[in-house]
Scaffold this motif. Structure first.
Motif, PDB file in Angstrom:
ATOM      1  N   HIS A 182     -13.076  11.931  -0.520  1.00 43.02           N
ATOM      2  CA  HIS A 182     -12.169  11.349   0.553  1.00 43.02           C
ATOM      3  C   HIS A 182     -10.613  11.773   0.330  1.00 43.02           C
ATOM      4  O   HIS A 182     -10.219  11.834  -0.912  1.00 43.02           O
ATOM      5  N   LYS A 183      -9.870  11.965   1.387  1.00 42.30           N
ATOM      6  CA  LYS A 183      -8.639  12.476   1.315  1.00 42.30           C
ATOM      7  C   LYS A 183      -7.582  11.082   1.655  1.00 42.30           C
ATOM      8  O   LYS A 183      -7.832  10.501   2.627  1.00 42.30           O
ATOM      9  N   SER A 184      -6.991  11.086   0.650  1.00 43.21           N
ATOM     10  CA  SER A 184      -5.909   9.760   0.740  1.00 43.21           C
ATOM     11  C   SER A 184      -4.297  10.390   1.075  1.00 43.21           C
ATOM     12  O   SER A 184      -4.155  11.412   0.592  1.00 43.21           O
ATOM     13  N   ASP A 217      -0.920   1.568  -5.915  1.00 42.41           N
ATOM     14  CA  ASP A 217      -1.131   2.779  -6.904  1.00 42.41           C
ATOM     15  C   ASP A 217      -1.934   2.503  -7.835  1.00 42.41           C
ATOM     16  O   ASP A 217      -2.587   3.475  -8.308  1.00 42.41           O
ATOM     17  N   LYS A 218      -2.335   1.368  -8.416  1.00 43.36           N
ATOM     18  CA  LYS A 218      -3.584   0.961  -9.188  1.00 43.36           C
ATOM     19  C   LYS A 218      -4.888   1.250  -8.378  1.00 43.36           C
ATOM     20  O   LYS A 218      -5.800   1.708  -9.085  1.00 43.36           O
ATOM     21  N   CYS A 219      -5.005   0.737  -7.189  1.00 41.35           N
ATOM     22  CA  CYS A 219      -6.230   0.769  -6.388  1.00 41.35           C
ATOM     23  C   CYS A 219      -6.569   1.877  -6.123  1.00 41.35           C
ATOM     24  O   CYS A 219      -7.770   2.325  -5.748  1.00 41.35           O
ATOM     25  N   ILE A 220      -5.469   3.050  -5.683  1.00 42.78           N
ATOM     26  CA  ILE A 220      -6.006   4.331  -5.344  1.00 42.78           C
ATOM     27  C   ILE A 220      -6.664   5.109  -6.610  1.00 42.78           C
ATOM     28  O   ILE A 220      -7.629   5.917  -6.063  1.00 42.78           O
ATOM     29  N   ALA A 236       0.906  -1.203   0.159  1.00 43.45           N
ATOM     30  CA  ALA A 236       0.052  -0.074   0.061  1.00 43.45           C
ATOM     31  C   ALA A 236       0.970   1.301  -0.058  1.00 43.45           C
ATOM     32  O   ALA A 236       1.806   1.276   1.034  1.00 43.45           O
ATOM     33  N   LEU A 237       0.625   2.111  -0.847  1.00 41.18           N
ATOM     34  CA  LEU A 237       1.411   3.477  -1.065  1.00 41.18           C
ATOM     35  C   LEU A 237       0.506   4.536  -0.547  1.00 41.18           C
ATOM     36  O   LEU A 237       1.005   5.627  -0.393  1.00 41.18           O
ATOM     37  N   PHE A 238      -0.714   4.259  -0.252  1.00 43.61           N
ATOM     38  CA  PHE A 238      -1.848   5.218   0.019  1.00 43.61           C
ATOM     39  C   PHE A 238      -2.487   4.888   1.231  1.00 43.61           C
ATOM     40  O   PHE A 238      -2.933   3.687   1.233  1.00 43.61           O
ATOM     41  N   TYR A 239      -3.126   5.868   1.998  1.00 38.21           N
ATOM     42  CA  TYR A 239      -4.039   5.394   3.091  1.00 38.21           C
ATOM     43  C   TYR A 239      -5.250   6.286   3.130  1.00 38.21           C
ATOM     44  O   TYR A 239      -5.188   7.428   3.081  1.00 38.21           O
ATOM     45  N   CYS A 240      -6.410   5.781   3.240  1.00 41.33           N
ATOM     46  CA  CYS A 240      -7.659   6.476   3.176  1.00 41.33           C
ATOM     47  C   CYS A 240      -8.194   6.448   4.597  1.00 41.33           C
ATOM     48  O   CYS A 240      -8.376   5.367   5.002  1.00 41.33           O
ATOM     49  N   GLN A 241      -8.075   7.547   5.409  1.00 42.19           N
ATOM     50  CA  GLN A 241      -8.850   7.335   6.846  1.00 42.19           C
ATOM     51  C   GLN A 241     -10.159   7.192   6.772  1.00 42.19           C
ATOM     52  O   GLN A 241     -10.789   6.574   7.638  1.00 42.19           O
ATOM     53  N   GLN A 242     -10.834   7.882   5.916  1.00 40.70           N
ATOM     54  CA  GLN A 242     -12.522   7.510   5.761  1.00 40.70           C
ATOM     55  C   GLN A 242     -12.749   5.903   5.545  1.00 40.70           C
ATOM     56  O   GLN A 242     -13.912   5.605   6.167  1.00 40.70           O
ATOM     57  N   CYS A 243     -11.984   5.267   4.917  1.00 45.59           N
ATOM     58  CA  CYS A 243     -12.216   4.008   4.612  1.00 45.59           C
ATOM     59  C   CYS A 243     -11.515   3.069   5.459  1.00 45.59           C
ATOM     60  O   CYS A 243     -11.675   1.789   5.537  1.00 45.59           O
ATOM     61  N   SER A 244     -10.547   3.558   5.941  1.00 43.34           N
ATOM     62  CA  SER A 244      -9.557   2.834   6.846  1.00 43.34           C
ATOM     63  C   SER A 244      -8.700   1.771   6.266  1.00 43.34           C
ATOM     64  O   SER A 244      -8.772   0.504   6.483  1.00 43.34           O
ATOM     65  N   LYS A 245      -8.614   2.136   5.058  1.00 39.11           N
ATOM     66  CA  LYS A 245      -7.617   1.008   4.142  1.00 39.11           C
ATOM     67  C   LYS A 245      -6.624   1.732   3.508  1.00 39.11           C
ATOM     68  O   LYS A 245      -6.464   2.724   3.144  1.00 39.11           O
ATOM     69  N   GLY A 246      -5.697   0.696   3.112  1.00 38.32           N
ATOM     70  CA  GLY A 246      -4.561   0.980   2.278  1.00 38.32           C
ATOM     71  C   GLY A 246      -4.728   0.724   0.965  1.00 38.32           C
ATOM     72  O   GLY A 246      -5.483  -0.276   0.589  1.00 38.32           O
TER      73      GLY A 246
END
Length: 105
Positions: A52-54, A39-42, A26-36
């Motif tokens: 959402h802010k990642s 680069d493709k999934c972001i 995981a290169l990104f994290y979304c606090q609203q989703c609580s998930k990492g």
């Protein structure tokens, strides 16, 4: 024999890829989703959840503690295959079930 790419352990894994049994960092994290996210999934996430802010790798202070780090902290040093589950009041020490049976009766 060298380990395969699936043997690599990341501090943060892409939760979307994990659901498909793919091991990707995981290169990104979304606090609203609580998930990492990798680069493709972001890209998919940002398309679906535009408000959402990642956070990227430069903002690790906004990410949760790494699952692997937490897991290591919860494992007994003497018996790594056992989780720390008990507290010995006589010795003021956290211990696993085996430590409790052998050293902290």
């Amino acid at each position: 024999m060298a380990g395969s790419i699936s043997d690599v352990i990341y501090y943060y894994c892409c939760n979307v890829c994990e659901e498909d049994n793919v091991n990707k960092e995981a290169l990104f994290y979304c606090q609203q989703c609580s998930k990492g996210f990798c680069d493709k999934c972001i890209e998919k996430h940002n398309g679906l959840f535009q408000k959402h802010k990642s956070f990227g790798g430069k903002e690790l202070d906004k990410w949760p503690a790494a699952k692997t780090a937490l897991d290591l902290l919860q494992r007994c040093q003497q018996h790594p295959d056992h989780r720390i589950e008990l507290f010995c009041e006589d010795h003021m020490k956290l211990c696993c079930v085996l430590c409790h049976l052998h050293d902290h009766k």
